[in-house]
Design an enzyme around this catalytic site. Structure first.
Site, short mmCIF file in Angstrom:
data_model
loop_
_atom_site.label_atom_id
_atom_site.label_comp_id
_atom_site.label_asym_id
_atom_site.label_seq_id
_atom_site.Cartn_x
_atom_site.Cartn_y
_atom_site.Cartn_z
N HIS A 196 1.06 -1.07 -0.08
CA HIS A 196 0.08 -0.05 0.09
C HIS A 196 0.60 1.18 -0.14
O HIS A 196 2.16 1.00 0.77
CB HIS A 196 -0.47 0.21 0.92
N GLU A 249 -8.83 -12.05 5.03
CA GLU A 249 -7.50 -11.89 5.61
C GLU A 249 -8.59 -11.67 7.00
O GLU A 249 -7.67 -12.18 7.54
CB GLU A 249 -7.56 -9.89 4.85
N1 LIG Z 1 -3.77 -4.80 5.41
C1 LIG Z 1 -4.90 -4.46 4.82
N2 LIG Z 1 -6.11 -5.01 4.61
C2 LIG Z 1 -6.96 -3.49 4.42
N3 LIG Z 1 -6.86 -2.33 4.23
C3 LIG Z 1 -5.51 -2.53 3.87
C4 LIG Z 1 -4.55 -3.21 4.51
N4 LIG Z 1 -3.34 -2.29 4.87
C5 LIG Z 1 -3.75 -0.77 4.08
N5 LIG Z 1 -4.96 -1.04 3.88
C6 LIG Z 1 -5.76 -0.04 3.54
O1 LIG Z 1 -6.78 0.73 4.19
C7 LIG Z 1 -7.38 1.85 4.00
C8 LIG Z 1 -8.45 1.30 4.29
C9 LIG Z 1 -9.37 3.04 5.17
C10 LIG Z 1 -10.94 2.74 4.93
O2 LIG Z 1 -10.72 1.41 5.93
C11 LIG Z 1 -11.96 3.61 5.02
C12 LIG Z 1 -12.48 3.61 5.92
C13 LIG Z 1 -13.30 4.98 6.12
C14 LIG Z 1 -13.23 6.62 5.72
C15 LIG Z 1 -11.90 6.30 4.62
C16 LIG Z 1 -11.08 7.20 4.59
O3 LIG Z 1 -10.07 7.73 3.58
O4 LIG Z 1 -12.14 8.11 4.70
C17 LIG Z 1 -11.34 5.54 4.95
C18 LIG Z 1 -8.21 0.64 2.31
O5 LIG Z 1 -8.29 1.32 1.46
C19 LIG Z 1 -6.76 0.04 1.94
O6 LIG Z 1 -5.90 0.39 1.53
ZN LIG Z 2 -3.14 -4.54 1.96
#
Ligand SMILES: Nc1ncnc2c1ncn2[C@@H]1O[C@H](CCC(=O)c2cccc(C(=O)O)c2)[C@@H](O)[C@H]1O
Ligand SMILES: [Zn+2]
Length: 355
Positions: free
Chosen positions: A31, A215
């Site tokens: 990421h 996951e």
């Molecule tokens: N291991 C992982 N497994 C899954 N994802 C992972 C992992 N590592 C990194 N990410 C990233 O985390 C982001 C999460 C962003 C998110 O939930 C969210 C919720 C509400 C509002 C907003 C905002 O921005 O306003 C964002 C994902 O888009 C993804 O690219």
């Molecule tokens: Zn990921």
């Protein structure tokens, strides 16, 4: 921060680590914001003192210790809040490529969440120009080829799906380096099938489907990713090990898994490395690729992930080189690009041990 580094027990381990360090590699699951090094996070945190992210690297290590997946996402979003201008975006992307090049990563598909930046007020066109500028500079200066995967942050709802597919398919925004479309964030309470129309549009526009699945939820999420979102690779897919039919399906249809061992421990998706199902994947004939996910946040890097995998799978240099070739085979590079990096891996391996 999680210390899952393999203890340096002796010469053989040190030799394998040296082999891995110089091995040409491809990375398919990493990421953008999650790759910000402590130096970059500290710099951005110092620039934006209103943020709760500590600027001191030692405090940062503590800050990057997660109680569970939800806590990880909370911390992740506080780092997202530090990226406020197109110049922040460009700097982050360029520095991430520099860190990759240091590890002999020749090619990477970097997962970017443009919705998180545009909703925080960064202009979409300026955002695309910033990542493309960094991509071109990084390729020219470091020789590392970057491609993009735009992911929907599923928990942010269908509004985020609409914005992500718009940015990924509208010619006014779609960046040249974009190859795939993903889905990230928490899985619990975020069913995959609701995103089918958005994946259909992305696929119709020529993008490849690479959602996270399995996951933090069970194998049914991986099935949904395959059948509803037409996944060509699966991000993590950890819980697939609980469903022998699913493993057989992944193996038969050559759907690779993007395995990120240390990430799974750091977010507490898996309890210990010893319990990680990677060996069950390879035993079932599934194509396994090794990835770092959010390396500085998990106290790891791609080289360390290969060392972890080598230990869990009991691999020597040739086995590790085969894993590196899996990633090239599973990438969205064209045939010539795949052949070039595969040849580099073979040449490097044949010359080992370097004199
Ligand atoms: N291991 C992982 N497994 C899954 N994802 C992972 C992992 N590592 C990194 N990410 C990233 O985390 C982001 C999460 C962003 C998110 O939930 C969210 C919720 C509400 C509002 C907003 C905002 O921005 O306003 C964002 C994902 O888009 C993804 O690219
Ligand atoms: Zn990921």
């Amino acid at each position: 921060m999680t210390d899952s580094s393999v203890p340096a027990t002796g010469t053989a381990d040190r030799d394998l680590r040296s082999f891995i360090a110089g091995l040409p590699k491809a990375e398919l699951h990493v990421h953008h914001v999650g790759s910000a090094s402590p130096r970059i996070v500290s710099e951005l945190a110092a620039r934006h003192p209103d943020s709760k992210v500590p600027s001191d690297p030692e405090a940062l290590a503590d800050y990057f210790t997660f109680t569970d997946f939800a806590h990880f996402i909370e911390v992740y979003l506080s780092v997202v809040d530090l990226i406020r201008t197109p110049e922040d975006v460009r700097l982050l992307t360029y520095e991430v490529a520099r860190d990759m090049a240091r590890q002999h990563v020749r090619y990477a598909e970097l997962t970017i969440t443009p919705f998180s930046s545009t909703r925080r007020g960064i202009d979409a066109r300026a955002f695309m120009d910033a990542i493309e500028d960094a991509r071109k500079s990084a390729e020219a200066e470091f020789g590392t080829v970057l491609r993009w995967c735009f992911d929907i942050p599923g928990e942010a709802g269908l509004e985020s799906a609409e914005e992500t597919v718009r940015l990924a398919t509208d010619d006014r925004f779609r960046p040249e380096g974009l190859v795939s479309f993903g889905l990230g964030g928490p899985e619990i309470g975020v069913p995959r099938p609701q995103f089918k129309p958005y994946f259909d549009r992305a696929i119709a526009a020529g993008l490849r489907s690479v959602p996270h699945a399995g996951e933090t939820t069970g194998p049914e999420t991986v099935w949904d990713a395959l059948t509803e979102l037409r996944a060509e690779r699966i991000g993590h897919g950890t819980s697939s090990a609980r469903d022998p039919k699913l493993l057989a399906h992944l193996a038969e249809h050559r759907v690779p898994l993007e395995v990120c061992p240390t990430s799974n421990i750091a977010t507490r998706a898996v309890r210990t490395l010893e319990e990680h199902p990677i060996k069950e994947f390879t035993r079932a004939g599934v194509l396994v690729t090794i990835n770092s996910d959010d390396p500085p946040m998990f106290g790891t890097d791609l080289n360390n992930e290969y060392a972890v995998a080598a230990r869990l799978l009991d691999l020597d240099e040739r086995g590790v080189a085969d894993l590196a070739k899996n990633a090239v085979a599973a990438s969205f590079l064209d045939t010539a690009g795949k052949a070039r990096i595969t040849a580099e891996i073979d040449t490097y391996t044949a010359a080992w041990p370097a004199s």
